[in-house]
Enzyme design. Structure first.
Site, short mmCIF file in Angstrom:
data_model
loop_
_atom_site.label_atom_id
_atom_site.label_comp_id
_atom_site.label_asym_id
_atom_site.label_seq_id
_atom_site.Cartn_x
_atom_site.Cartn_y
_atom_site.Cartn_z
N TYR A 150 0.86 -1.18 0.00
CA TYR A 150 0.00 0.00 0.00
C TYR A 150 0.90 1.23 0.00
CZ TYR A 150 -3.39 3.51 1.62
OH TYR A 150 -4.18 4.62 1.75
N ASP A 245 9.33 2.45 -0.61
CA ASP A 245 8.34 3.15 0.20
C ASP A 245 8.58 2.77 1.66
OD1 ASP A 245 6.23 4.14 1.59
OD2 ASP A 245 4.68 3.38 0.23
N LYS A 273 4.87 9.02 8.51
CA LYS A 273 4.64 8.44 9.84
C LYS A 273 5.67 8.94 10.88
CE LYS A 273 1.48 5.08 8.18
NZ LYS A 273 1.42 4.17 7.05
C1 LIG Z 1 0.72 4.66 5.68
C2 LIG Z 1 1.43 4.38 4.43
C3 LIG Z 1 1.32 5.21 3.31
C4 LIG Z 1 0.34 6.35 3.24
O1 LIG Z 1 0.62 7.36 4.16
P1 LIG Z 1 -0.57 8.39 4.52
O2 LIG Z 1 0.10 9.37 5.41
O3 LIG Z 1 -1.63 7.57 5.16
O4 LIG Z 1 -1.03 8.99 3.25
C5 LIG Z 1 2.11 4.97 2.21
N1 LIG Z 1 2.97 3.94 2.20
C6 LIG Z 1 3.09 3.09 3.25
C7 LIG Z 1 4.07 1.97 3.19
C8 LIG Z 1 2.32 3.27 4.39
O5 LIG Z 1 2.42 2.41 5.40
#
Ligand SMILES: *Cc1c(COP(=O)(O)O)cnc(C)c1O
Length: 433
Positions: A150, A245, A273
């Site tokens: 994701y 990511d 995060k």
């Molecule tokens: C949480 C997450 C996102 C999205 O971040 P948001 O701040 O919710 O838009 C993208 N990539 C990874 C791996 C994530 O865990």
């Protein structure tokens, strides 16, 4: 700490009825609605350290941690002080501040593949912008995405695998035009063969490959030995950019993220995060030669009214400074290992078939007897059993993610005593399902 207080859920139920009248599904992000486990979402009144308190006054040991950011626990004193101080001097200027430079320096020092970084407001924005930059830099359109990973709700990445192994994807959400996902190819996680096949067929059209180095959004699935290195080699051989990511794993599985752990050097890295200390922040960075293609230096447009705002930067700086002490990660590793072992023994003791994964302070208990290595094997889980386990844990004062396909996160505020109590609650929960 006294045993967790249990006071019913009348206030959360009333709050949920009210929120459902004015917010779609009663929430501002879907997983919060408890759709994966049923029941009424708990409305949170406050939190400190590892303890959440809901509207009714129930207390829970929290393993969601706002879905990853809160590695120091809730309302950490250092973060609170930094944000409070910043707020008194103004919450946003739309002009540069030295806090942005300071947080950038910390990120660059922690993640050696990053020479320059741009701050945005969410992980979604980070991946969306990184892909635009990769396409602008390479002059190519095709993006390879890995199934079950994701990357936020970026249009081009809301995509399901096409019918053949190396065909272009189809939108996985209404509202995303075919045209937007028609340049995205989806491949299986942990399969280098799948990646090789796509590069063999479309190599000279591929702008980038984006992957979660440790999958964290289909439960926690570690990479197979050599998988991430192999993906990087394929990208390099075909002139595509390798994007990790690390929105979840960055500063989580170690100060240098997954790339530090596995010795990787991606072209671009997405963060979010933890680097926001609990405030809305994302970032993407990489080699200067690539990053300098962004506006205002280069032609690839990217901007943000509130990007790099002083509160978020202050929180991120306080967070990364606190995490700069290497003892933090040793400590997290020891506690997380104890919790994971305790959960595994509890499941085995109760005869519940489970498969356990963990990297540092992110982990998952999959309700299945076979190994989980990719999206297909994750999907085999008994989500109803997970739902019963979740509710039993909630009743026992432990707040897990309201979905099988998420991680549990341990913070520095999870003391030995809280972890021991969690394992006791798990023994009862496994026995009761
Ligand atoms: C949480 C997450 C996102 C999205 O971040 P948001 O701040 O919710 O838009 C993208 N990539 C990874 C791996 C994530 O865990």
């Amino acid at each position: 700490m006294s045993p967790p207080k249990r006071r019913g859920t009348a206030k959360s139920e009333e709050a949920y009825r009210s929120s459902c009248r004015v917010l779609p599904g009663g929430v501002n992000s879907p997983v919060r609605a408890f759709g994966g486990v049923g029941g009424t979402p708990r409305f949170i009144e406050k939190a400190k350290g590892a303890i959440l308190t809901d509207l009714d006054g129930n207390e829970y040991i929290d393993y969601v941690g706002s879905w990853g950011p809160l590695i120091l626990g809730h309302a950490d004193d250092r973060v609170v002080a930094a944000v409070s101080k910043a707020l008194c001097h103004g919450s946003s200027f739309g002009a540069p501040t030295v806090r942005e430079t300071r947080l950038a320096e910390l990120v660059i020092a922690g993640v050696p593949s990053i020479e320059k970084v741009r701050f945005v407001n969410s992980g979604t924005e980070a991946t969306m912008s990184a892909i635009r930059l990769a396409r602008g830099y390479t002059g190519r359109d095709v993006v390879i995405k890995v199934e079950g990973c994701y990357h936020g709700h970026v249009d081009a990445l809301l995509v399901s695998a096409g019918s053949g192994a190396t065909t272009f994807g189809t939108p996985s959400s209404p509202g995303v035009p075919e045209g937007v996902t028609s340049a995205t190819v989806v491949i299986r996680f942990n399969s280098l063969d799948a990646a090789r096949a796509v590069f063999a067929e479309h190599g000279d059209r591929i702008a980038c490959l984006v992957v979660e180095p440790i999958a964290g959004n289909m439960g926690c699935i570690p990479p197979a030995d050599g998988y991430l290195q192999g993906l990087g080699d394929l990208c390099r051989a075909h002139g595509a950019l390798y994007i990790l990511d690390e929105v979840m794993t960055g500063f989580r599985v170690g100060y240098g993220g997954a790339q530090g752990l596995y010795g990787l050097r991606p072209d671009l890295t997405c963060l979010g995060k933890i680097i926001g200390g609990g405030l809305p922040v994302g970032a993407f960075g990489g080699r200067a030669e690539i990053m300098d293609r962004l506006s205002p230096l280069g032609p690839v447009y990217q901007a943000g009214t509130l990007s790099g705002n002083p509160l978020a930067m202050a929180a991120g700086i306080a967070m990364l400074e606190a995490l700069g002490d290497p003892g933090v990660y040793n400590d997290l590793e020891a506690r997380s290992a104890r919790l994971a072992e305790g959960l595994e023994q509890a499941a085995r003791g109760a005869g519940v078939p489970t498969f356990h994964t963990r990297v540092g302070s992110m982990m998952c208990t999959f309700f299945t007897d076979g190994p989980v290595t990719d999206y297909t094997s994750a999907k085999r889980c008994d989500t109803e059993a997970y739902g019963r386990f979740f509710h039993s844990m909630l009743e026992g004062g432990v707040y897990l993610a309201p979905s099988q396909f998420e991680c549990a996160f341990v913070s520095t505020a999870h003391t030995d005593e809280l972890i021991a109590r969690t394992i006791e609650a798990a023994k009862e929960a496994f026995a009761s399902i």
